[in-house]
Design a protein around this motif. Structure first.
Motif, mmCIF file in Angstrom:
data_model
loop_
_atom_site.group_PDB
_atom_site.id
_atom_site.type_symbol
_atom_site.label_atom_id
_atom_site.label_comp_id
_atom_site.label_asym_id
_atom_site.label_seq_id
_atom_site.Cartn_x
_atom_site.Cartn_y
_atom_site.Cartn_z
ATOM 1 N N LYS A 75 0.837 -1.213 0.000
ATOM 2 C CA LYS A 75 0.000 0.000 0.000
ATOM 3 C C LYS A 75 0.869 1.259 0.000
ATOM 4 C CE LYS A 75 -4.061 2.155 0.819
ATOM 5 N NZ LYS A 75 -5.210 2.131 -0.108
ATOM 6 N N TYR A 76 1.977 1.211 0.725
ATOM 7 C CA TYR A 76 2.907 2.349 0.822
ATOM 8 C C TYR A 76 3.434 2.726 -0.567
ATOM 9 C CZ TYR A 76 7.120 4.963 2.214
ATOM 10 O OH TYR A 76 8.096 5.911 2.364
ATOM 11 N N LYS A 77 3.842 1.731 -1.337
ATOM 12 C CA LYS A 77 4.366 1.990 -2.685
ATOM 13 C C LYS A 77 3.300 2.636 -3.565
ATOM 14 C CE LYS A 77 7.767 -1.735 -2.546
ATOM 15 N NZ LYS A 77 8.074 -3.126 -2.971
ATOM 16 N N GLN A 78 2.060 2.183 -3.412
ATOM 17 C CA GLN A 78 0.960 2.747 -4.202
ATOM 18 C C GLN A 78 0.684 4.190 -3.807
ATOM 19 O OE1 GLN A 78 -0.658 1.123 -6.838
ATOM 20 N NE2 GLN A 78 -1.405 3.212 -7.179
ATOM 21 N N GLY A 133 1.195 9.985 -5.149
ATOM 22 C CA GLY A 133 1.532 11.302 -4.599
ATOM 23 C C GLY A 133 0.781 11.648 -3.329
ATOM 24 N N ILE A 134 0.141 10.659 -2.719
ATOM 25 C CA ILE A 134 -0.613 10.907 -1.478
ATOM 26 C C ILE A 134 0.339 11.080 -0.299
ATOM 27 C CG2 ILE A 134 -2.197 9.814 0.192
ATOM 28 C CD1 ILE A 134 -3.665 8.670 -2.333
ATOM 29 N N ILE A 135 1.415 10.290 -0.293
ATOM 30 C CA ILE A 135 2.466 10.492 0.712
ATOM 31 C C ILE A 135 3.555 11.345 0.069
ATOM 32 C CG2 ILE A 135 4.270 9.364 2.079
ATOM 33 C CD1 ILE A 135 2.348 6.987 2.386
ATOM 34 N N ALA A 136 3.724 12.544 0.597
ATOM 35 C CA ALA A 136 4.688 13.491 0.029
ATOM 36 C C ALA A 136 5.107 14.482 1.104
ATOM 37 C CB ALA A 136 4.056 14.225 -1.158
ATOM 38 N N ASP A 137 6.033 15.345 0.763
ATOM 39 C CA ASP A 137 6.497 16.446 1.625
ATOM 40 C C ASP A 137 6.895 15.948 3.023
ATOM 41 O OD1 ASP A 137 5.924 18.188 -0.510
ATOM 42 O OD2 ASP A 137 3.850 18.371 0.131
ATOM 43 N N GLY A 138 6.330 16.574 4.067
ATOM 44 C CA GLY A 138 6.736 16.269 5.435
ATOM 45 C C GLY A 138 6.367 14.874 5.898
ATOM 46 N N THR A 163 -2.503 2.685 11.121
ATOM 47 C CA THR A 163 -1.605 1.640 11.628
ATOM 48 C C THR A 163 -0.730 1.163 10.463
ATOM 49 O OG1 THR A 163 -3.209 0.910 13.284
ATOM 50 C CG2 THR A 163 -1.453 -0.632 12.705
ATOM 51 N N ILE A 164 0.572 1.093 10.708
ATOM 52 C CA ILE A 164 1.521 0.702 9.665
ATOM 53 C C ILE A 164 2.214 -0.602 10.072
ATOM 54 C CG2 ILE A 164 3.513 1.432 8.299
ATOM 55 C CD1 ILE A 164 2.729 4.338 9.169
ATOM 56 N N THR A 165 2.179 -1.565 9.194
ATOM 57 C CA THR A 165 2.851 -2.852 9.413
ATOM 58 C C THR A 165 3.564 -3.249 8.124
ATOM 59 O OG1 THR A 165 0.906 -4.123 8.728
ATOM 60 C CG2 THR A 165 1.096 -3.610 11.078
ATOM 61 N N LEU A 166 4.391 -4.275 8.221
ATOM 62 C CA LEU A 166 5.048 -4.784 7.005
ATOM 63 C C LEU A 166 4.055 -5.590 6.159
ATOM 64 C CD1 LEU A 166 8.586 -5.864 8.208
ATOM 65 C CD2 LEU A 166 7.991 -3.915 6.753
ATOM 66 N N PHE A 168 8.912 2.662 8.372
ATOM 67 C CA PHE A 168 9.296 1.404 7.724
ATOM 68 C C PHE A 168 10.708 0.971 8.106
ATOM 69 C CE2 PHE A 168 5.512 2.072 5.151
ATOM 70 C CZ PHE A 168 5.031 0.766 5.078
ATOM 71 N N HIS A 169 11.568 1.946 8.398
ATOM 72 C CA HIS A 169 12.901 1.607 8.918
ATOM 73 C C HIS A 169 12.756 0.827 10.226
ATOM 74 C CE1 HIS A 169 17.052 1.890 10.139
ATOM 75 N NE2 HIS A 169 16.737 2.601 11.205
ATOM 76 N N ALA A 170 11.876 1.305 11.105
ATOM 77 C CA ALA A 170 11.648 0.632 12.391
ATOM 78 C C ALA A 170 11.033 -0.753 12.189
ATOM 79 C CB ALA A 170 10.743 1.491 13.277
#
Length: 259
Positions: free
Chosen positions: A207-210, A215-220, A256-259, A229-231
């Protein structure tokens, strides 16, 4: 089975607002089980620097920390902001202890190498002393970390609070099952920036790649999600992003973010 540990990072917009901070700290104090709080305080540091006639320089949202700025940051982060938070947590029956990375040698870092930009006394984290931190937690204390580390040679370093939260989560993940919370002014990652309720409630790596492609995830939000994702890639269980209400057990509207 590992014990659960909550690590919560709080942003400057809450710290700057007395009422919002009081409400957040009451919520944080009620979080069940061992917990760690991480805070910055950049706006207050900028305000004090201006009063003292010290120019604040920023590049891509990151502070250039010269010698005079480091003094201000130490006063604000490690002093005024940290001790105010600790005192308010005590008032909420949460036995907190204020720390920088130098205290107990908890977080060591190195001065960021000069490449295109010289960030001055900015630190990139090398190690987290999970043994000392776990002893504090086992003693019933709640560590409250300001956004400062040290290099082990007597030099304090200004370090991004999001990064400190992420590195603490990674460092403690061998001992605990970690949930990392990033609290900020939005309800979560929004699919429509003009709609406060358009929260993307779950993001995994696909989902993150999409979202990046669209362009939904951008800037700050980009560096924040990169930290997340590093964590996760370093064995942190899950990361949550939203406003302070996500700490309530009944809350559902956050990301909520998971792998």
């Amino acid at each position: 089975m590992k014990q659960k540990l909550s690590i919560v990072k709080i942003g400057g917009n809450v710290i700057e607002n007395k009422d919002a901070l009081a409400k957040f700290l009451a919520l944080f104090a009620d979080v069940i089980g061992p917990k760690i709080l991480v805070h910055g305080g950049g706006k207050l540091a900028t305000h004090l620097a201006t009063k003292l006639g010290i120019e604040s320089k920023m590049v891509d949202g990151r502070r250039i920390t010269d010698e005079e700025t480091l003094k201000v940051i130490t006063m604000v982060y490690g002093g005024l902001t940290n001790k105010n938070i600790v005192a308010q947590l005590q008032a909420n029956n949460c036995n907190a202890i204020g720390l920088s990375g130098a205290d107990g040698n908890t977080i060591k870092a190195h001065k960021r190498p000069v490449k295109e930009i010289d960030y001055g006394f900015a630190g990139d984290v090398d190690s987290v002393n999970s043994d000392i931190i776990s002893k504090l937690l086992e003693a019933g204390l709640t560590p409250v970390f300001c956004a400062m580390t040290h290099d082990g040679k007597g030099q304090l370093l200004n370090t991004n609070a999001d990064t400190i939260a992420s590195e603490l989560a990674i460092g403690m993940s061998e001992i605990y099952e970690i949930t990392l919370y990033y609290c900020f002014e939005k309800k979560g990652v929004l699919s429509d920036i003009t709609d406060e309720n358009s929260v993307v409630q779950h993001i995994d790596s696909i989902k993150y790649k999409q979202l990046l492609k669209d362009g939904i995830i951008a800037d700050g939000m980009l560096p924040k999600l990169e930290n997340c994702f590093h964590a996760l890639n370093k064995k942190v269980n899950k990361v949550c992003i939203g406003n302070t209400t996500m700490l309530r057990p009944e809350s559902k509207l956050f990301t909520t973010i998971t792998l």
